[in-house]
Write a protein that holds these residues in place. Sequence first.
Motif, PDB file in Angstrom:
ATOM      1  N   THR A 245      -2.978  -3.294   8.498  1.00 38.76           N
ATOM      2  CA  THR A 245      -1.729  -3.211   7.232  1.00 38.76           C
ATOM      3  C   THR A 245      -0.309  -3.280   8.317  1.00 38.76           C
ATOM      4  OG1 THR A 245      -1.736  -1.232   8.176  1.00 38.76           O
ATOM      5  CG2 THR A 245      -2.427  -1.973   5.422  1.00 38.76           C
TER       6      THR A 245
ATOM      7  N   THR B 143       4.329  -0.844   3.371  1.00 44.12           N
ATOM      8  CA  THR B 143       3.623  -1.054   4.371  1.00 44.12           C
ATOM      9  C   THR B 143       3.181  -1.937   3.520  1.00 44.12           C
ATOM     10  OG1 THR B 143       3.690   1.006   4.963  1.00 44.12           O
ATOM     11  CG2 THR B 143       1.812  -0.032   5.204  1.00 44.12           C
TER      12      THR B 143
ATOM     13  N   THR C  93       4.135  -2.854   8.638  1.00 45.13           N
ATOM     14  CA  THR C  93       4.321  -1.786   7.748  1.00 45.13           C
ATOM     15  C   THR C  93       5.859  -2.080   8.415  1.00 45.13           C
ATOM     16  OG1 THR C  93       4.060   0.089   7.951  1.00 45.13           O
ATOM     17  CG2 THR C  93       5.676   0.669   7.482  1.00 45.13           C
TER      18      THR C  93
ATOM     19  N   THR D   3       0.899  -1.634   0.172  1.00 47.01           N
ATOM     20  CA  THR D   3      -0.150  -0.295   0.047  1.00 47.01           C
ATOM     21  C   THR D   3       0.932   1.554  -0.137  1.00 47.01           C
ATOM     22  OG1 THR D   3      -0.022  -0.408   2.398  1.00 47.01           O
ATOM     23  CG2 THR D   3      -1.862  -0.964   1.299  1.00 47.01           C
ATOM     24  N   GLU D   4       2.167   1.201   0.638  1.00 52.17           N
ATOM     25  CA  GLU D   4       2.801   2.512  -0.067  1.00 52.17           C
ATOM     26  C   GLU D   4       4.027   1.296   0.651  1.00 52.17           C
ATOM     27  OE1 GLU D   4       3.852   6.226   3.303  1.00 52.17           O
ATOM     28  OE2 GLU D   4       2.093   5.036   3.905  1.00 52.17           O
ATOM     29  N   VAL D   5       5.018   2.752   0.742  1.00 52.50           N
ATOM     30  CA  VAL D   5       6.731   2.786   0.540  1.00 52.50           C
ATOM     31  C   VAL D   5       6.814   4.286   0.492  1.00 52.50           C
ATOM     32  CG1 VAL D   5       8.649   2.316  -0.840  1.00 52.50           C
ATOM     33  CG2 VAL D   5       6.596   1.190  -1.238  1.00 52.50           C
ATOM     34  N   ASP D   6       8.485   3.919   1.100  1.00 53.03           N
ATOM     35  CA  ASP D   6       8.520   5.382   1.774  1.00 53.03           C
ATOM     36  C   ASP D   6      10.225   5.033   1.709  1.00 53.03           C
ATOM     37  OD1 ASP D   6       9.180   7.915   2.634  1.00 53.03           O
ATOM     38  OD2 ASP D   6       8.849   7.276   4.778  1.00 53.03           O
TER      39      ASP D   6
END
Length: 618
Positions: free
Chosen positions: A200, A156, A202, A139-142
Motif C-alpha cells: 500500500t 491509500t 498513501t 483501501t482508505e480515504v482520510d
Amino acid sequence: IDVSVPENEVTPGETTAISVVVLNDGNVTSGSVSNPQLEQQVTTARALKARFEESDAPVSVSTNEQAVATLPDGSSAPLQFRLTVDGDADPGRYTLPLNVTYNYTASVDPETGETNRTTTDETFDVTLVVEETPQFSVTEVDSNARTGATGTVAVTLRNTGSEPARNATVALASGNGDLTVGGAASSSRFVDGRWDPGETRTVSYRVRAAPAAGEQRYALDATVTYENSDGVTRQSRPVSLGVTPDPEQTFSVVETDHAVRVGDEGQVAVTLRNEGPIAARDATVTVQSGTSNVVFGESASTSRYVGSWAPNETRTVLVNATAVPDAETRNYSLQATVAYEDGEGDPGQSSTLGFGLRPGPERSAAFEASDVSSTLRVGEEGELTGTITNTGEERATNLVVVFETRSESVSPLEREYSVGSLDPNESATFAFDVEVTGSANPGPRQFTLRPTYRDDDDRQRQGESFDVRERVRPQRDVFDVDVANDTVPRGSTTLLEVSVTNTRNETLESVSAAMFADDPISVDDGDAFADSIGPGETRTLTFEVSADSGAITKQYPVELDFQYDEADGDTQLSGGYNVGVSVTQPEDDGGNGPPLALVGGVVVLVLVGVGLYYRYGR
C-alpha cells in the motif's frame, strides 16, 4: 465463416471493448462457366449475427449482439463487444464462446434460377488473455476537507495485481466544481520506486470545498500511471472514491455589550464562540462598522488578536468605539469576522457575523437648583441665592449660572455667577445681587437661570434652564425712627433724642437728618449727622425744639428728612418720617400768668433772640 480477436489481452478490473473480426472464406463445389455471377450468390453470408454466450470466464460482456447484413466471400467485418474483466481475475487464458448465425444460398440452378437457402449456427471459442499487471484499489480515504476551506485528502491504495509497478504517478480528479484538487480539476502525486503486489502507498492532496458545497459525498477518481516490468508505460483503470466535506468552520456571536454614548467613546464587548469543527490558531477578530456614525478611532474597523481558539470555546473581544455627535439613539449595524489558520497552517475566514449597537443618550452634565432664597424688596438692592447640583454623569468645568430673566424693574447687577467646576453629584452655591426699583410691584416673581459649562472635550455646552420662584417684599422705610423723650413744656425748650435704625442690608454713609415743625412747635437746632449707619445699626441723633407759651398741651407732629449715600456711591433722599412731640404744662405754672421776674426774663430772652436773628438772619 471464421472469427479472430487481434487484440485479446485484457487486465483485471478493466472495462474495455474488444474487436472480433468475422471472416467469410466461402468455396464453390460446382461452378457455372456460363454465369460466374452465380458463384458470388452462393458464397455470400447474409443476416449474420454474433453474440457471446455465458461462460465461467471472469468476464462480463455488456454488448448483447452484433449483426452484419451481408458478408461477401473474402470479406471481413469487425464486431465491437464491450466487456469488463473482474478485478480479482487471475492472470491466464480464458475461452469465451461466441455464437454466430447466418444464412446463405446453398445452390442455384443455372437453367431455372431456382435457389436453395439454408441457415447455419456455429459457436467459436474466443480466447482472452488476462495479463499479469499491477492493479490498484483504494483501501482508505482520510479527509479533513471542510466546506469553504482547504483541507487534505489522504488516499491509500494497494497494488492488488500480480506484477509490481515502478515510478508510478497517482492522479486524483474531481468531476464537480464545488470540490477542487490542488486548485484545479485534478492533481498528481509521484510514487517513487517499486510498488510491489500487496503493498500500500498513501498519497495526499490539497482539496478545497467551495462555500456552496454541501455536506454530501463527492466522487473522485484515482488513476495510476506506471511502468511495467518491460519498462512500458501503462495506465490503470480509474478507481473511484468518495469524499464528504466536514461542516464549514463557523463562529457565532453569543453576546454583546457596550458603554457607547452619542458624542462619546466607550468600550464594546463582543463575545464569540468557536462552533467548530476545528481549533483555530492565530485567530484575529475584526469588527467593522457599516456606518460613519460609529467609528473606531478614525477608522471604520478595528482588530484584536485572539490566538488559539478551541471548538466550543468562547472569547470576549474588547474594542473602543465612538458614536459621533451627529449619531442618533438607534440601532447601528456592525459586523465581526474571524481570520485564522487551521491545523495545517491554511488560512481561513469566517462568514460575516452581524450584531447591533444602539448608542446611549449623549453623556452630559445636568443641573438642579435647591435651597433658593432671596432678600428682594421694592426700592432696595437684595440678593438671590441658591445651591446648584450636578445631577448628570459628566464633570462640568468652568460652570457659570446665567441670570436670563430681563425686567425693567428687577435686574441683577451682574448676570453671570461663576461657580467653578462640579463633578457628578457635587453641589455649590450661587448668588446674584439684584436691584428692585421703587416702581416695582411687590409679590411673587419667577426668574430663569441657565447653567453653561465646558464638557470633557472642552466643548462649550448649555444645560437645561431652570426656573426659581421668589417673593419681592413691599417697600419699607430706609430708617426706623423712634423718639425716647418726646415731651417739651409749654414755653420751654428741650433736646429731642431720636433713635435712627438702618433697616437696609447695606451700610449707609454720610447720613444727614433735618427736622421740621409747624407752630406752636419750633425747631431751634434741626440738623444732625452720622458718618455711617450699618445694617440694623441704631444711632441717636439730637435735635433742639421749643413750644410756644401759648401752645396747648397736646401732641404735635415733627417731620424728619434724611440724605445718605448708598454702598454704590449713589446719594438718596428719604423724607416724610413723622414723630410726635407732646407739649406739657410747666411744673411751676400755679397762677394766671408768669411771675414778673419770669416775664422780664422772657422779655430779655426774646430780645436776645431777636438780636441773634438779626445778627445771623440778615
